[in-house]
Design an enzyme around this catalytic site. Structure first.
Site, PDB file in Angstrom:
ATOM      1  N   GLU A 198      -2.437   1.639   5.871  1.00 15.70           N
ATOM      2  CA  GLU A 198      -3.297   1.942   7.022  1.00 15.70           C
ATOM      3  C   GLU A 198      -4.014   3.275   6.831  1.00 15.70           C
ATOM      4  O   GLU A 198      -5.177   3.431   7.214  1.00 15.70           O
ATOM      5  CB  GLU A 198      -2.464   1.947   8.306  1.00 15.70           C
ATOM      6  CG  GLU A 198      -2.022   0.556   8.732  1.00 15.70           C
ATOM      7  CD  GLU A 198      -1.066   0.550   9.902  1.00 15.70           C
ATOM      8  OE1 GLU A 198      -0.961  -0.488  10.564  1.00 15.70           O
ATOM      9  OE2 GLU A 198      -0.410   1.594  10.161  1.00 15.70           O
TER      10      GLU A 198
ATOM     11  N   TYR B 153      -3.817  15.944   3.620  1.00 19.26           N
ATOM     12  CA  TYR B 153      -4.470  14.991   2.732  1.00 19.26           C
ATOM     13  C   TYR B 153      -4.995  15.702   1.491  1.00 19.26           C
ATOM     14  O   TYR B 153      -5.616  16.757   1.593  1.00 19.26           O
ATOM     15  CB  TYR B 153      -5.642  14.289   3.434  1.00 19.26           C
ATOM     16  CG  TYR B 153      -5.281  13.610   4.737  1.00 19.26           C
ATOM     17  CD1 TYR B 153      -4.055  12.972   4.900  1.00 19.26           C
ATOM     18  CD2 TYR B 153      -6.172  13.599   5.805  1.00 19.26           C
ATOM     19  CE1 TYR B 153      -3.724  12.341   6.082  1.00 19.26           C
ATOM     20  CE2 TYR B 153      -5.843  12.967   7.003  1.00 19.26           C
ATOM     21  CZ  TYR B 153      -4.613  12.348   7.139  1.00 19.26           C
ATOM     22  OH  TYR B 153      -4.292  11.736   8.315  1.00 19.26           O
TER      23      TYR B 153
ATOM     24  N   ARG C 237     -21.933  21.079   1.402  1.00 19.58           N
ATOM     25  CA  ARG C 237     -20.718  21.900   1.396  1.00 19.58           C
ATOM     26  C   ARG C 237     -19.547  21.136   2.010  1.00 19.58           C
ATOM     27  O   ARG C 237     -18.378  21.427   1.725  1.00 19.58           O
ATOM     28  CB  ARG C 237     -20.947  23.198   2.170  1.00 19.58           C
ATOM     29  CG  ARG C 237     -21.885  24.173   1.482  1.00 19.58           C
ATOM     30  CD  ARG C 237     -22.155  25.380   2.369  1.00 19.58           C
ATOM     31  NE  ARG C 237     -23.261  26.181   1.879  1.00 19.58           N
ATOM     32  CZ  ARG C 237     -23.139  27.232   1.088  1.00 19.58           C
ATOM     33  NH1 ARG C 237     -21.945  27.597   0.674  1.00 19.58           N
ATOM     34  NH2 ARG C 237     -24.203  27.912   0.700  1.00 19.58           N
TER      35      ARG C 237
ATOM     36  N   HIS D  51     -26.632  35.839   2.119  1.00 25.74           N
ATOM     37  CA  HIS D  51     -27.108  34.991   1.024  1.00 25.74           C
ATOM     38  C   HIS D  51     -26.005  34.911  -0.019  1.00 25.74           C
ATOM     39  O   HIS D  51     -25.636  35.916  -0.634  1.00 25.74           O
ATOM     40  CB  HIS D  51     -28.377  35.565   0.400  1.00 25.74           C
ATOM     41  CG  HIS D  51     -29.111  34.590  -0.477  1.00 25.74           C
ATOM     42  ND1 HIS D  51     -28.631  34.176  -1.694  1.00 25.74           N
ATOM     43  CD2 HIS D  51     -30.291  33.939  -0.297  1.00 25.74           C
ATOM     44  CE1 HIS D  51     -29.478  33.322  -2.242  1.00 25.74           C
ATOM     45  NE2 HIS D  51     -30.496  33.159  -1.407  1.00 25.74           N
TER      46      HIS D  51
ATOM     47  N   LYS E 211      10.857  -1.189  13.920  1.00 20.58           N
ATOM     48  CA  LYS E 211       9.554  -1.232  13.255  1.00 20.58           C
ATOM     49  C   LYS E 211       9.604  -0.697  11.824  1.00 20.58           C
ATOM     50  O   LYS E 211      10.208   0.335  11.543  1.00 20.58           O
ATOM     51  CB  LYS E 211       8.516  -0.429  14.047  1.00 20.58           C
ATOM     52  CG  LYS E 211       8.143  -1.021  15.391  1.00 20.58           C
ATOM     53  CD  LYS E 211       7.548  -2.401  15.279  1.00 20.58           C
ATOM     54  CE  LYS E 211       6.203  -2.436  14.608  1.00 20.58           C
ATOM     55  NZ  LYS E 211       5.162  -1.699  15.343  1.00 20.58           N
ATOM     56  N   MET E 212       8.905  -1.418  10.932  1.00 20.67           N
ATOM     57  CA  MET E 212       8.686  -1.001   9.540  1.00 20.67           C
ATOM     58  C   MET E 212       7.204  -1.246   9.253  1.00 20.67           C
ATOM     59  O   MET E 212       6.809  -2.342   8.856  1.00 20.67           O
ATOM     60  CB  MET E 212       9.587  -1.774   8.575  1.00 20.67           C
ATOM     61  CG  MET E 212      11.062  -1.459   8.739  1.00 20.67           C
ATOM     62  SD  MET E 212      12.127  -2.223   7.483  1.00 20.67           S
ATOM     63  CE  MET E 212      12.032  -3.938   7.969  1.00 20.67           C
TER      64      MET E 212
ATOM     65  N   SER F 103       8.628   5.791  17.140  1.00 18.96           N
ATOM     66  CA  SER F 103       9.420   6.720  17.941  1.00 18.96           C
ATOM     67  C   SER F 103      10.125   6.012  19.095  1.00 18.96           C
ATOM     68  O   SER F 103      11.019   6.582  19.726  1.00 18.96           O
ATOM     69  CB  SER F 103       8.529   7.837  18.495  1.00 18.96           C
ATOM     70  OG  SER F 103       7.542   7.291  19.362  1.00 18.96           O
TER      71      SER F 103
ATOM     72  N   THR G  44      -8.881 -18.886   3.132  1.00 16.53           N
ATOM     73  CA  THR G  44     -10.297 -18.613   3.375  1.00 16.53           C
ATOM     74  C   THR G  44     -10.522 -18.701   4.882  1.00 16.53           C
ATOM     75  O   THR G  44      -9.963 -19.578   5.548  1.00 16.53           O
ATOM     76  CB  THR G  44     -11.201 -19.626   2.644  1.00 16.53           C
ATOM     77  OG1 THR G  44     -10.912 -20.954   3.089  1.00 16.53           O
ATOM     78  CG2 THR G  44     -10.998 -19.561   1.130  1.00 16.53           C
ATOM     79  N   HIS G  45     -11.333 -17.777   5.404  1.00 20.64           N
ATOM     80  CA  HIS G  45     -11.549 -17.687   6.853  1.00 20.64           C
ATOM     81  C   HIS G  45     -10.236 -17.478   7.609  1.00 20.64           C
ATOM     82  O   HIS G  45     -10.118 -17.839   8.776  1.00 20.64           O
ATOM     83  CB  HIS G  45     -12.266 -18.934   7.391  1.00 20.64           C
ATOM     84  CG  HIS G  45     -13.555 -19.235   6.709  1.00 20.64           C
ATOM     85  ND1 HIS G  45     -14.753 -18.641   7.054  1.00 20.64           N
ATOM     86  CD2 HIS G  45     -13.832 -20.053   5.660  1.00 20.64           C
ATOM     87  CE1 HIS G  45     -15.709 -19.085   6.271  1.00 20.64           C
ATOM     88  NE2 HIS G  45     -15.178 -19.939   5.408  1.00 20.64           N
TER      89      HIS G  45
END
Length: 449
Positions: free
Chosen positions: A288, A10, A323, A76, A281-282, A276, A149-150
């Protein structure tokens, strides 16, 4: 071996480069150089010493490795940088490094430089995102679709409205970053408790001069640190922006559902694999990922707020936390902006499904229009609402089209002809001022950039 996903999965090279160790060290050395130059300008240290310090205030001479070696002994970080810089200076110039400053003068001022660079990258990305959304809005201002809506079908709207709405929101996020930048990116040389006592009568002058050299505004008042409400605001702005990207991603994910499939991410069937085990699936994996990473960014808001109430003139509880949260929030937000651009620039439309969904309720979505037209014809609004509601419930219960039920309703036929009813039933002609609204956004946006 890499452990954190930011190291290998990422993030973009540009934002990683801002926050990587050598650049962070370079920015701190630049603050030390600016401090020396400011003090020489005010005759607090010899000009020759300041010039020597400035010439050696570079990672070419003060390396990350050497600083780390010293820190293993001193425990330090800033003291290690001071020693590493001093030891490479010729003559007695090293004796003047860090005169009158405390560690956080260097940390907070150098972080302001990192923030400036980060914000510029983010603003550039968000500007590109806004422009992408504006083009989609313009291209699709007449693409009529069902509004929900809803989670239920409500009234017709347009895809242009969706994209223009998001463009306007992204632009506001840019405005928030600009406003935050003025408070966040400040210079500070105020000493151990904010009084600049070590620099005597020239303290304030040094403080202001250092900021001028570095292109920052001097903080008006501090204790040992720039107050962390500024940093909390920054993290909240990043989290807010992440929520906007999440909003866009969630909508695209929902509209890519198998039973809806109006728009969706592009998919390369020659290379890409969706599952897999399930060959068909696509999946909307990029959207996501945007949603998932946005949760991490939003989670940094609480620690950022808790970094503000430090003990007395300061304690160290904010340091270790920052940090982690400061670089990660910047890197991750930058990354999901890039992902959002990828999704939107390659967005796939399914016009046949958009049209199918627009008519899936057999005309029930036009009930409001019937009520409005009856009211214009002279029936009271409440009465018109009751009549149309009765027709709508009957159509829904008997699985009939609203038009078929309305045509048999004498109370309605008294006011509306068959041609009137046919016109009312066309969802493409019931998008109100949507085209004008989108055009207003497009016109207004000319002053955004």
């Amino acid at each position: 071996m890499a452990i954190h996903p930011i190291e290998f999965r990422y993030g973009t090279e540009e934002m990683r480069n801002v926050w990587e160790s050598e650049n962070k060290l370079q920015k701190m050395l630049e603050v030390e150089a600016a401090l020396a130059q400011a003090e020489a300008n005010l005759n607090l240290i010899p000009k020759e010493a300041a010039d020597e310090i400035s010439s050696k205030a570079s990672t070419e001479y003060v390396t990350v490795e050497r600083v780390a070696e010293i820190e293993r002994q001193t425990n330090h970080d800033i003291a290690s940088i001071v020693k590493a810089l001093a030891e490479v200076c010729k003559g007695d110039a090293g004796e003047y490094v860090h005169f009158g400053a405390t560690s956080n003068d260097i940390i907070d001022t150098s972080q302001s430089l990192l923030f400036k660079d980060s914000i510029e990258i983010l603003k550039g990305r968000l500007t590109e995102l806004t422009e992408t959304l504006l083009k989609l809005a313009d291209d699709n201002k007449n693409t009529v679709c069902i509004g929900r809506t809803h989670g239920q079908h409500a009234l017709p709207t347009t895809y242009g409205m969706k994209f223009a709405l998001w463009a306007d929101e992204v632009h506001r996020q840019i405005e928030r970053l600009n406003e935050c930048k003025e408070r966040l990116c400040v210079g500070m040389v105020t000493g151990a408790v904010g009084t600049i006592a070590a620099l005597g009568d020239e303290g304030l002058a040094v403080h202001k001069k250092v900021s001028t050299i570095l292109g920052l505004n001097p903080v008006l008042i501090s204790n040992q640190v720039v107050q962390r409400d500024n940093h909390a605001e920054f993290i909240m702005d990043l989290a807010n922006t992440a929520s906007t990207l999440d909003k866009i991603a969630v909508e695209i994910r929902n509209l890519q559902r198998t039973e809806i499939k109006e728009i969706g991410e592009s998919f390369d069937p020659e290379k890409q694999v969706g599952s897999s085990t399930m060959p068909h699936k696509m999946n909307p994996i990029t959207a996501e990922r945007i949603s998932g990473i946005s949760r991490v960014i939003r989670a940094y808001v609480v620690p950022a707020l808790e970094n503000n109430p430090l003990w007395h003139e300061r304690d160290l509880t904010n340091s270790s936390c920052e940090r982690i949260i400061l670089p990660e929030a910047c890197i991750l937000l930058d990354y999901i902006i890039v992902l959002t651009l990828k999704v939107l620039k390659n967005l796939v439309f399914y016009p046949e499904n958009i049209e199918k969904d627009l008519n899936i309720t057999n005309g029930l979505i036009m009930a409001e229009r019937f009520m409005a037209e009856l009211t214009r014809k002279g029936i009271g609004r409440q009465t018109a609402y009751a009549i149309v509601r009765e027709c709508s419930l009957k159509a829904n219960a008997e699985n009939k089209g609203l038009r078929d039920v309305v045509l048999l309703k004498d109370e309605i036929r008294k006011y509306l002809s068959e041609d009137d009813i046919k016109e009312i039933m066309d969802p493409h002609t019931y998008i109100g001022s949507s085209v004008e609204i989108v055009n207003n956004v497009l016109e207004e946006s000319k002053g955004w950039f």
